[in-house]
Motif scaffolding. Structure first.
Motif, PDB file in Angstrom:
ATOM      1  N   ILE A 191       0.863  -1.056   0.146  1.00  9.99           N
ATOM      2  CA  ILE A 191      -0.246   0.330   0.288  1.00  9.99           C
ATOM      3  C   ILE A 191       0.400   1.003  -0.143  1.00  9.99           C
ATOM      4  CG2 ILE A 191      -2.132   1.464   1.500  1.00  9.99           C
ATOM      5  CD1 ILE A 191      -2.780  -1.334   2.216  1.00  9.99           C
ATOM      6  N   LEU A 192       2.222   1.454   0.920  1.00 11.37           N
ATOM      7  CA  LEU A 192       2.394   2.715   0.431  1.00 11.37           C
ATOM      8  C   LEU A 192       3.744   2.407  -0.404  1.00 11.37           C
ATOM      9  CD1 LEU A 192       4.477   2.220   4.975  1.00 11.37           C
ATOM     10  CD2 LEU A 192       2.254   3.380   3.684  1.00 11.37           C
ATOM     11  N   ARG A 193       4.098   1.883  -1.298  1.00 12.39           N
ATOM     12  CA  ARG A 193       4.571   1.606  -2.314  1.00 12.39           C
ATOM     13  C   ARG A 193       4.229   2.137  -3.327  1.00 12.39           C
ATOM     14  NH1 ARG A 193       5.580  -3.279  -5.685  1.00 12.39           N
ATOM     15  NH2 ARG A 193       3.816  -3.389  -4.825  1.00 12.39           N
ATOM     16  N   ASN A 194       2.438   1.917  -3.213  1.00 12.30           N
ATOM     17  CA  ASN A 194       1.981   2.180  -4.291  1.00 12.30           C
ATOM     18  C   ASN A 194       1.183   3.541  -4.319  1.00 12.30           C
ATOM     19  OD1 ASN A 194       1.262  -0.472  -5.242  1.00 12.30           O
ATOM     20  ND2 ASN A 194      -0.782  -1.216  -4.400  1.00 12.30           N
ATOM     21  N   LEU A 195       1.071   4.286  -3.011  1.00 10.21           N
ATOM     22  CA  LEU A 195       0.428   5.346  -2.957  1.00 10.21           C
ATOM     23  C   LEU A 195       2.034   6.357  -3.257  1.00 10.21           C
ATOM     24  CD1 LEU A 195      -1.499   5.257   0.469  1.00 10.21           C
ATOM     25  CD2 LEU A 195      -2.123   5.644  -1.672  1.00 10.21           C
ATOM     26  N   SER A 196       2.932   5.849  -2.841  1.00 10.31           N
ATOM     27  CA  SER A 196       4.354   6.782  -2.677  1.00 10.31           C
ATOM     28  C   SER A 196       4.427   6.821  -4.504  1.00 10.31           C
ATOM     29  CB  SER A 196       5.793   6.329  -2.157  1.00 10.31           C
ATOM     30  OG  SER A 196       5.397   5.411  -0.714  1.00 10.31           O
ATOM     31  N   TYR A 197       3.869   6.032  -5.401  1.00  7.02           N
ATOM     32  CA  TYR A 197       3.788   6.098  -6.567  1.00  7.02           C
ATOM     33  C   TYR A 197       3.343   7.549  -7.132  1.00  7.02           C
ATOM     34  CZ  TYR A 197       4.714   4.830 -11.359  1.00  7.02           C
ATOM     35  OH  TYR A 197       4.192   5.088 -12.587  1.00  7.02           O
ATOM     36  N   ARG A 198       4.601   7.995  -7.862  1.00  8.88           N
ATOM     37  CA  ARG A 198       4.338   9.949  -8.099  1.00  8.88           C
ATOM     38  C   ARG A 198       3.726  10.596  -7.436  1.00  8.88           C
ATOM     39  NH1 ARG A 198       2.921   8.094 -14.432  1.00  8.88           N
ATOM     40  NH2 ARG A 198       3.936   7.130 -15.783  1.00  8.88           N
ATOM     41  N   MET A 199       4.803  11.112  -6.480  1.00 12.96           N
ATOM     42  CA  MET A 199       3.947  11.687  -5.549  1.00 12.96           C
ATOM     43  C   MET A 199       3.840  13.220  -6.028  1.00 12.96           C
ATOM     44  SD  MET A 199       4.014  11.015  -1.306  1.00 12.96           S
ATOM     45  CE  MET A 199       5.830  10.652  -1.045  1.00 12.96           C
ATOM     46  N   GLU A 200       5.109  13.664  -6.507  1.00 16.18           N
ATOM     47  CA  GLU A 200       5.772  15.103  -6.762  1.00 16.18           C
ATOM     48  C   GLU A 200       4.831  16.166  -7.575  1.00 16.18           C
ATOM     49  OE1 GLU A 200       9.214  17.287  -8.094  1.00 16.18           O
ATOM     50  OE2 GLU A 200       9.100  15.213  -9.338  1.00 16.18           O
ATOM     51  N   SER A 201       4.117  14.888  -8.635  1.00 14.12           N
ATOM     52  CA  SER A 201       3.205  15.476  -9.820  1.00 14.12           C
ATOM     53  C   SER A 201       1.429  14.652  -9.017  1.00 14.12           C
ATOM     54  CB  SER A 201       3.436  14.410 -10.823  1.00 14.12           C
ATOM     55  OG  SER A 201       3.158  13.444 -11.264  1.00 14.12           O
ATOM     56  N   GLU A 202       0.787  14.431  -8.233  1.00 11.27           N
ATOM     57  CA  GLU A 202       0.248  13.924  -7.874  1.00 11.27           C
ATOM     58  C   GLU A 202      -0.407  14.728  -6.503  1.00 11.27           C
ATOM     59  OE1 GLU A 202       0.051   9.654 -10.051  1.00 11.27           O
ATOM     60  OE2 GLU A 202      -0.397   9.892  -7.729  1.00 11.27           O
ATOM     61  N   VAL A 203       0.541  14.980  -6.170  1.00  8.64           N
ATOM     62  CA  VAL A 203       0.127  15.574  -4.703  1.00  8.64           C
ATOM     63  C   VAL A 203      -0.104  17.228  -4.500  1.00  8.64           C
ATOM     64  CG1 VAL A 203       0.755  15.689  -2.035  1.00  8.64           C
ATOM     65  CG2 VAL A 203       1.633  14.082  -3.201  1.00  8.64           C
ATOM     66  N   ASP A 204      -1.266  17.776  -4.017  1.00  6.64           N
ATOM     67  CA  ASP A 204      -1.633  19.015  -4.379  1.00  6.64           C
ATOM     68  C   ASP A 204      -0.658  19.710  -3.566  1.00  6.64           C
ATOM     69  OD1 ASP A 204      -3.019  21.159  -4.793  1.00  6.64           O
ATOM     70  OD2 ASP A 204      -4.806  20.874  -4.482  1.00  6.64           O
ATOM     71  N   LEU A 205      -0.351  20.895  -4.571  1.00  2.00           N
ATOM     72  CA  LEU A 205       0.526  21.545  -3.438  1.00  2.00           C
ATOM     73  C   LEU A 205       0.526  22.885  -3.073  1.00  2.00           C
ATOM     74  CD1 LEU A 205       4.060  19.950  -4.425  1.00  2.00           C
ATOM     75  CD2 LEU A 205       2.782  19.514  -2.692  1.00  2.00           C
ATOM     76  N   ARG A 206      -0.900  23.079  -3.692  1.00  2.00           N
ATOM     77  CA  ARG A 206      -1.052  24.803  -4.060  1.00  2.00           C
ATOM     78  C   ARG A 206      -2.082  25.504  -2.715  1.00  2.00           C
ATOM     79  NH1 ARG A 206      -4.637  23.411  -9.444  1.00  2.00           N
ATOM     80  NH2 ARG A 206      -4.930  21.729  -8.426  1.00  2.00           N
ATOM     81  N   GLU A 207      -2.376  23.937  -2.009  1.00  2.00           N
ATOM     82  CA  GLU A 207      -3.519  24.284  -0.658  1.00  2.00           C
ATOM     83  C   GLU A 207      -2.665  24.292   0.134  1.00  2.00           C
ATOM     84  OE1 GLU A 207      -7.519  23.040  -0.972  1.00  2.00           O
ATOM     85  OE2 GLU A 207      -7.409  24.062  -3.547  1.00  2.00           O
ATOM     86  N   GLY A 208      -2.565  25.333   0.932  1.00  2.00           N
ATOM     87  CA  GLY A 208      -1.925  24.553   2.510  1.00  2.00           C
ATOM     88  C   GLY A 208      -0.168  23.991   2.597  1.00  2.00           C
ATOM     89  N   ALA A 209       0.269  24.492   1.055  1.00  2.00           N
ATOM     90  CA  ALA A 209       1.728  24.186   0.830  1.00  2.00           C
ATOM     91  C   ALA A 209       2.709  24.857   2.080  1.00  2.00           C
ATOM     92  CB  ALA A 209       2.172  24.519   0.177  1.00  2.00           C
ATOM     93  N   ASP A 210       3.590  23.981   2.813  1.00  2.00           N
ATOM     94  CA  ASP A 210       4.273  24.308   4.318  1.00  2.00           C
ATOM     95  C   ASP A 210       6.039  23.909   3.996  1.00  2.00           C
ATOM     96  OD1 ASP A 210       4.280  21.770   4.328  1.00  2.00           O
ATOM     97  OD2 ASP A 210       3.790  21.489   6.203  1.00  2.00           O
ATOM     98  N   ASP A 211       6.609  23.948   4.748  1.00  2.00           N
ATOM     99  CA  ASP A 211       7.715  24.392   3.824  1.00  2.00           C
ATOM    100  C   ASP A 211       8.422  21.998   3.589  1.00  2.00           C
ATOM    101  OD1 ASP A 211      10.962  23.251   5.750  1.00  2.00           O
ATOM    102  OD2 ASP A 211      10.833  24.951   4.719  1.00  2.00           O
TER     103      ASP A 211
END
Length: 366
Positions: A191-211
């Motif tokens: 599950i962790l392997r699958n959810l970690s796949y392509r996180m850089e492009s898939e995780v929404d960084l526009r809202e609530g982006a922190d350090d």
């Protein structure tokens, strides 16, 4: 054969009849109906589709929400695990089952609560109360199947409250305590392997982006590749951004002549004169102020867990999933991928990965 018999049951309408009995209030009827559906759904694609199209998923989830009998819950989640292996039906699972399955099965069996920090469970003095039973095996099997579906599925499951936290808590609770080669741990690592796949492009960084989420454009930290086995040209192999690479020929074991100089614990030399400092919490190995949810996937502290898994686990599927998760976390250009790469070097993770590659059949590493 069995498939022919299962097909006959489908053709005469037995599956729809069994689904209708899931509304029964008699436990013996429910147990028999669930057992039959579990058998009929195993290995037969058309039967899985009939179960899903006949309100089977909704009825199974309603049953899970209203009963606490272990036998019925085990049977119901077993049916769900069988049906979730169908690529055609995974979107339906995402819409109908996942949130309730995590909330009513995975989180209670993991005994994770919102006040606990999943990675702190690696500490042996922290008591673990995970219930290692068949229901948890089945439920994590469903999550494993559905997380492999595609981008939209991964996005929605990353945002599922408690999913990442409870899965991490289960794995960390097993380290040094339980049999790491069991099916539950294998499911969770996948599950962790699958959810970690392509996180850089898939995780929404526009809202609530922190350090933790701001992209980082500093040059990649330099590291020593002298310990890698030479190739046929007698030249050191190139080390690309990913840790999990494929060696076409069997690599020799590391010898005393292979050297590796570990960088300083709190900083790593960059190209030129720049220095990248790890956050204080990484060098201090403290977990009590970590974020929760999806942000846990890219915290450098997660390296401790993956290293322990590579050291202690002998399940081939789990090892492959661990290497795949490391690959997914490090083959990115954002800031925290660089932190994780640095943490891997600081904690001597690279020689360990090379050891795994050289001691396990090459068909495992792709």
């Amino acid at each position: 054969g069995d498939d022919v018999v299962k097909g006959y049951f489908r053709e005469v309408g037995a599956i729809q009849a069994l689904i209708s009995h899931l509304q029964s209030r008699q436990d013996s009827v429910l147990n028999s109906a669930l057992g039959a559906l579990r058998n009929l759904s195993y290995g037969v694609e058309l039967n899985k589709r009939v179960i899903a199209s006949g309100w089977g998923l909704s009825n199974l989830m309603q049953l899970l929400l209203r009963t606490q009998l272990p036998e019925l819950r085990e049977q119901a989640t077993g049916v769900l695990w069988n049906v979730s292996s169908s690529e055609y039906l995974k979107r339906g699972f995402l819409d109908i089952c996942i949130d309730d399955l995590v909330r009513s099965s995975v989180i209670p069996l993991a005994n994770w609560d919102t006040e606990s920090v999943p990675l702190s469970a690696m500490n042996p003095i922290v008591p673990s109360h995970v219930k290692w039973n068949a229901e948890l095996k089945n439920s994590t099997g469903v999550l494993r199947n559905v997380t492999s579906f595609g981008k939209e599925c991964r996005r929605r499951m990353r945002s599922c409250v408690g999913l990442v936290d409870s899965v991490l808590y289960i794995i960390c609770s097993a380290l040094g305590r339980e049999d790491l080669d069991n099916q539950i741990v294998e499911n969770c690592i996948c599950i962790l392997r699958n959810l970690s796949y392509r996180m850089e492009s898939e995780v929404d960084l526009r809202e609530g982006a922190d350090d933790r989420q701001i992209r980082w454009d500093t040059p990649e930290p330099a590291f020593n590749t002298a310990y890698l086995p030479p190739d046929d040209t007698n030249q050191p192999r190139k080390w690309y951004k990913s840790f999990c690479i494929s060696f076409k020929k069997k690599s020799r074991r590391r010898t005393k002549s292979d050297t590796f100089k570990s960088p300083d614990r709190n900083q790593t030399n960059l190209e030129g004169n720049e220095v990248m400092n790890l956050p204080e919490k990484v060098s201090g190995n403290t977990y009590d102020h970590l974020s929760k949810g999806v942000t846990l996937l890219w915290q450098p502290e997660i390296v401790d867990m993956y290293i322990l898994l590579l050291k202690e686990c002998s399940n081939r599927e789990s090892i492959e999933a661990t290497l795949g998760a490391i690959l997914n976390l490090t083959a990115c250009n954002w800031k925290w991928a660089s932190y994780i790469r640095t943490a891997m070097r600081n904690k001597k993770g690279l020689p360990l990965i090379v050891k795994v590659i050289t001691t396990i059949d090459n068909d495992l590493i792709e």
